[in-house]
Design an enzyme around this catalytic site. Structure first.
Site, PDB file in Angstrom:
ATOM      1  N   ASP A  22     -35.852 -65.335 -47.349  1.00  0.00           N
ATOM      2  CA  ASP A  22     -34.759 -64.382 -47.423  1.00  0.00           C
ATOM      3  C   ASP A  22     -35.239 -62.990 -47.814  1.00  0.00           C
ATOM      4  OD1 ASP A  22     -32.930 -66.201 -46.588  1.00  0.00           O
ATOM      5  OD2 ASP A  22     -31.895 -66.423 -48.510  1.00  0.00           O
ATOM      6  N   GLU A  78     -26.901 -57.346 -53.132  1.00  0.00           N
ATOM      7  CA  GLU A  78     -26.239 -56.868 -54.331  1.00  0.00           C
ATOM      8  C   GLU A  78     -26.847 -55.558 -54.815  1.00  0.00           C
ATOM      9  OE1 GLU A  78     -28.054 -60.213 -55.224  1.00  0.00           O
ATOM     10  OE2 GLU A  78     -29.710 -58.782 -55.133  1.00  0.00           O
ATOM     11  N   ALA A  85     -24.443 -61.631 -69.306  1.00  0.00           N
ATOM     12  CA  ALA A  85     -24.601 -61.720 -70.761  1.00  0.00           C
ATOM     13  C   ALA A  85     -23.841 -60.610 -71.465  1.00  0.00           C
ATOM     14  CB  ALA A  85     -26.087 -61.685 -71.135  1.00  0.00           C
TER      15      ALA A  85
END
Length: 282
Positions: free
Chosen positions: A63, A138, A201
């Site tokens: 990928d 992203e 987080a």
């Protein structure tokens, strides 16, 4: 039915000997079909690519190599055909086809084409557009030292929340099975036009993953002294305090070619080895 293919670019993983060997064999077979072949790697006895007009990009790798091919094909309307070389990727064929199957599909232009939405970013500094770019998977705004980052999040010109976190992830449906998935985000089918937004987080009362309209504008204002903007792991920019990152869906889709029909459900099952026959035993 796709248009007639007269030229092909082989985008090859530079550190996989199998990819180079397969590229040589594939180039020979394509040339016999009177298809001109170019390569991203030198010294393979294949025409070296230098921004020629091509009809199809064939990826021999994973990928990560697919993302590189998307970068090369950007703005040219060139479909990308990914060939799996050992690891099942979400962007490549699930099962590795034979070289003859690949050549036949290319020469006869019988592969199918799938449109994948991409993501656009703008970096605003002191009221001016400093840089623009895009991503297939992203865009991250992430810490670049041991300190958490402070981000003020706004959607459609309205304040949403302030997140102290390791990073803020904005992903496309394609990227929903990459970093966003590891951070606890939802799996989004590629046919769904949407953006996934979530912090990693987060030290916050509200830090749930969100699925946002592709028509929305997401704004991240940086309150920390520094951070990094990371697009697909390819483009990285150092951010400063008070920088603004604007995220929107991009107008240009990435075109993925497929030789064999397979649904996204098949890809999920193959990638994660999902127990479709049950896991509780007899």
């Amino acid at each position: 039915m796709s248009k007639v293919v007269k030229s092909v670019l082989l985008v090859i993983h530079s550190n996989r000997p199998e990819a180079s060997a397969t590229a040589k064999d594939l180039a020979k077979l394509l040339t016999e079909k009177q298809i001109e072949v170019f390569s991203t790697l030198p010294n393979l006895s294949i025409n070296e690519f230098s921004n020629q007009q091509i009809d199809l990009a064939v990826v021999l790798g994973g990928d990560g190599t697919m993302l590189r091919a998307a970068e090369i094909s950007r703005g040219k309307g060139v479909p990308i055909l990914g060939i799996n070389l050992g690891h099942v990727g979400f962007l490549a064929e699930i099962e590795k086809p034979s070289l003859n199957e690949i050549v036949t599909a290319i020469a006869s232009a019988t592969y199918s084409i799938e449109e994948r939405m991409s993501l656009n970013y703008q970096l605003i500094r002191d009221g001016k557009v400093l840089q623009t770019g895009w991503a297939l998977n992203e865009v991250l705004v992430e810490r670049n030292d041991h300190q958490m980052i402070d981000t003020f999040v706004q959607i459609d010109h309205r304040p949403l929340s302030r997140w102290w976190c390791d990073s803020v992830i904005c992903a496309t449906p394609t990227g929903s099975t990459a970093y966003a998935y590891s951070a606890g985000g939802p799996v989004v089918w590629p046919e769904v036009d949407a953006l996934v937004l979530l912090p990693l987080a987060a030290h916050s009362l509200f830090s749930r993953p969100m699925v946002v309209s592709p028509k929305s504008e997401i704004v991240l204002d940086l309150g920390s002294d520094s951070a990094d903007l990371n697009a697909d792991g390819i483009r990285r920019i150092t951010l400063k305090k008070n920088d603004r990152v604007i995220l929107t869906s991009d107008k240009e889709d990435v075109l993925l070619a497929h030789i064999k029909p397979a649904t996204f459900t098949d890809r999920l099952v193959a990638k994660f080895k999902l127990p479709v026959e049950g896991w509780r035993g007899q």
